[in-house]
Design a protein around this motif. Structure first.
Motif, short mmCIF file in Angstrom:
data_model
loop_
_atom_site.label_atom_id
_atom_site.label_comp_id
_atom_site.label_asym_id
_atom_site.label_seq_id
_atom_site.Cartn_x
_atom_site.Cartn_y
_atom_site.Cartn_z
N GLY A 1 0.77 -1.23 0.00
CA GLY A 1 0.00 0.00 0.00
C GLY A 1 0.81 1.28 0.00
O GLY A 1 0.24 2.37 0.02
N GLU A 2 2.15 1.17 -0.05
CA GLU A 2 3.00 2.34 -0.02
C GLU A 2 3.68 2.56 -1.37
O GLU A 2 4.18 1.61 -1.98
CB GLU A 2 4.09 2.18 1.05
N PRO A 3 3.71 3.81 -1.87
CA PRO A 3 4.48 4.07 -3.09
C PRO A 3 5.94 3.72 -2.86
O PRO A 3 6.52 4.07 -1.83
CB PRO A 3 4.28 5.57 -3.33
N THR A 4 6.53 3.00 -3.82
CA THR A 4 7.86 2.42 -3.63
C THR A 4 8.75 2.68 -4.82
O THR A 4 8.34 2.52 -5.97
CB THR A 4 7.76 0.90 -3.39
N THR A 5 9.99 3.09 -4.54
CA THR A 5 11.04 3.16 -5.55
C THR A 5 12.15 2.21 -5.12
O THR A 5 12.71 2.36 -4.04
CB THR A 5 11.61 4.58 -5.68
N GLN A 6 12.43 1.25 -5.96
CA GLN A 6 13.47 0.26 -5.66
C GLN A 6 14.71 0.58 -6.48
O GLN A 6 14.65 0.76 -7.69
CB GLN A 6 12.97 -1.15 -5.99
N LEU A 7 15.85 0.67 -5.80
CA LEU A 7 17.13 0.96 -6.45
C LEU A 7 18.08 -0.21 -6.20
O LEU A 7 18.25 -0.63 -5.06
CB LEU A 7 17.72 2.26 -5.90
N ARG A 8 18.66 -0.71 -7.28
CA ARG A 8 19.53 -1.89 -7.16
C ARG A 8 20.84 -1.63 -7.92
O ARG A 8 20.83 -1.10 -9.04
CB ARG A 8 18.83 -3.12 -7.72
N VAL A 9 21.96 -2.00 -7.31
CA VAL A 9 23.26 -1.88 -7.98
C VAL A 9 24.02 -3.18 -7.81
O VAL A 9 24.05 -3.76 -6.71
CB VAL A 9 24.08 -0.68 -7.43
#
Length: 587
Positions: free
Chosen positions: A461-469
């Motif tokens: 239910g939460e807006p999410t930005t996923q960052l992966r390196v």
């Protein structure tokens, strides 16, 4: 008794359905015919845009004018074909609607660029040699810049508006070929906006920054990407440039030993201390760990003034890849015992020199010779339009950062890619980033590689930005013995020879918090900080040759989950591949 005719009401329903079907068929035919015409127009715009770029690069304004007229004609035609009420009505239909809207928006962007940017640009080109930028006899003629500033500003504003409009086209909702076309158009407009924006910035800043109103002095900091820092690399050498009436001269050169560690560090921000302790304030070579160049620039200036005296008007930081880009304009370069080409200069400066010359003091002399030779070639032997192209390419890759001690100039720089600041998030773009800092103590980052991905959506239910390196040590298996001790650091700082120890910091959108932190499927100890309202999470990783690690962080809350999310990262020798993936929520 029935006469075989349908009741009036049923006949009325049948007629209505028939009329609606006929109108739908007519509308389909209408949009198909107009769509074919619009696509043909846009294809011609793409072809002519490539021809126009070639003509302008060659400073062939005579050929450029009729090409620009054709672009304007086809762009206007495409816009007219895709802006009528029938086409717009199809744009609201579920599933297929985004495709109609995308074609219409691409046509609108093309028409705006043609009418509002090309025309003032060509008007400028008739009166001023944009390809040469006023270069004459090793100096830049500053006088014409006042005349071209306004039309360049008009063109820059139009391209920036077109760039923002292009960013808002949701290519993910369109069919594959159209999505590819939108991405290609967006890239082209962005490149044009960056180049014209840089030219406009030059028209505004160069007359004063190059000494048109009095002499100026700048520190040139040269960053070595074989030992990474946030803005590109460790400061290996530096120089003082003098600018007066458009002429630039090299006044003095210095290397790392000229700047011993300070007993009392220079003040740095709380975020910098949280990530790197006070090392950027003590050591000249670590100042470029500071993520924001508006903080790093004055710190470099203070170190130079403290060591050599005088007053510094600004700082320019470049990395080694800039040399390779410039040599495409200047040609091969000889320094010390080396002769370098544009294809070999990076490997010579960041790898071969350490194997050939073991003494660091002699290395510093060769680096100084290389910088002096390149500087001289660029000012005296480089073709101006090729030099400008090389500098534009380097600026697009964030390999050039500039700070000015003069407030009015710094305000302009800070708002551009040259300023090296982290832009504020807005409705037009949200920024996340990856900062990479070596802690091996050697030059092993010549062998490192990275890839970066983002994903956006909603988790729990939460807006999410996923960052992966993903970070990899690509050194040979026998690096411990095959590479020079100066490259591996030979265990001097507690890192086994051949291994790489790296600080990898990921920051999220403004206001978002790090809700899930993962390294290779497990939790790991981290450092945290707040950088200009952004949560930062930093891992320290140690990799043997051939090993890799993947760090994933979910940022949630305010600012997260935005489609228009862009990635900023430390410039490396090989630019990391950056992709957008499907969001996989953490369990």
């Amino acid at each position: 008794m029935s006469d075989g005719r349908l009741p009036v009401r049923r006949r009325w329903v049948g007629w209505t359905i028939g009329i609606l079907l006929a109108l739908l068929i007519i509308a389909l035919g209408w949009v198909i015919v107009r769509g074919i015409g619009a696509v043909n127009d846009l294809q011609q715009v793409a072809k002519d845009s490539s021809r126009l770029k070639t003509a302008i690069t060659a400073a062939d304004i005579t050929s450029a004018e009729p090409i620009a007229e054709r672009i304007a004609h086809h762009a206007q035609s495409a816009r007219e074909l895709t802006s009528d009420p029938v086409w717009q009505a199809f744009g609201v239909i579920p599933w297929i609607g985004p495709n109609f809207r995308a074609v219409s928006e691409v046509a609108e962007v093309a028409d705006d660029v043609a009418q509002k940017a090309l025309t003032p640009m060509l008007d400028v080109a008739e009166d001023f040699d944009l390809a040469g930028l006023g270069f004459t006899g090793g100096a830049i003629d500053l006088e014409p810049f006042a005349a071209i500033e306004a039309p360049l500003g008009e063109a820059s504003a139009a391209l920036t508006a077109a760039q923002l409009q292009a960013q808002h086209i949701d290519e993910d909702a369109t069919v594959g070929p159209l999505a590819d076309a939108v991405r290609e158009m967006r890239t082209t407009v962005t490149q044009a906006a960056n180049v014209v924006g840089a030219l406009h910035g030059a028209a505004v800043l160069l007359p004063t920054m190059l000494g048109g109103e009095g002499p100026r002095n700048y520190v040139l900091a040269m960053q070595n990407n074989a030992e990474l820092r946030s803005s590109g690399g460790i400061i290996g050498s530096s120089a003082l440039l003098h600018a007066e009436n458009g002429k630039i001269t090299l006044q003095k050169q210095a290397s790392t030993p000229d700047f011993p560690a300070l007993d009392t560090p220079l003040p740095v921000s709380d975020a910098t201390v949280a990530l790197f302790e006070d090392r950027p304030g003590r050591y000249m070579q670590n100042i470029t760990s500071i993520p924001d160049f508006s903080e790093a620039g004055p710190t470099i200036a203070a170190r130079w003034e403290g060591r050599f005296g005088g007053e510094v008007d600004g700082v320019i930081a470049v990395d080694t890849v800039v040399a390779a880009n410039l040599m495409k304009a200047t040609g091969d370069l000889s320094f010390g015992s080396f002769t370098a080409t544009p294809d070999t200069i990076v490997s010579i400066l960041l790898s071969e020199i350490y194997a050939t010359i073991p003494d660091p003091r002699v290395q510093d002399k060769v680096f100084a010779q290389a910088a002096s030779a390149l500087f001289g070639a660029a000012l005296s032997g480089g073709e101006p339009k090729a030099l400008i192209g090389a500098l534009s390419e380097s600026a697009d890759e964030h390999r050039i950062r500039i700070w000015s001690a003069h407030e009015d100039e710094q305000k302009v720089l800070a708002a551009s890619t040259l300023g090296g600041t982290i832009p504020a998030d807005s409705s037009d773009a949200t920024y996340v980033g990856v900062l990479i800092n070596d802690s091996t103590g050697g030059k092993m980052d010549y062998y490192t590689r990275a890839s970066i991905s983002t994903a956006i959506g909603t988790c729990e239910g939460e807006p999410t930005t996923q960052l992966r390196v993903t970070w990899k040590n690509d050194a040979p298996a026998d690096a411990a013995t095959a590479l020079p001790a100066y490259v591996t650091a030979n265990g001097w700082y507690g890192v086994p020879a051949g291994s790489v120890r790296t600080l990898i910091a990921l920051y999220g959108p403004e206001g978002a918090t790090a809700s899930h932190i993962d390294r290779d499927g497990t939790e790991d100890g981290v450092q945290t900080a707040v950088l200009e309202g952004r949560a930062v999470v930093q891992h320290e990783v140690l990799l043997a040759p051939g090993e890799s690690t993947t760090i994933t962080i979910d940022f949630q809350g305010t600012g997260a989950g935005e489609r228009l999310t862009q990635v900023l990262h430390t410039p490396m020798i090989d630019t990391p591949k950056t992709t957008r993936e499907k969001l996989d929520c953490a369990s």
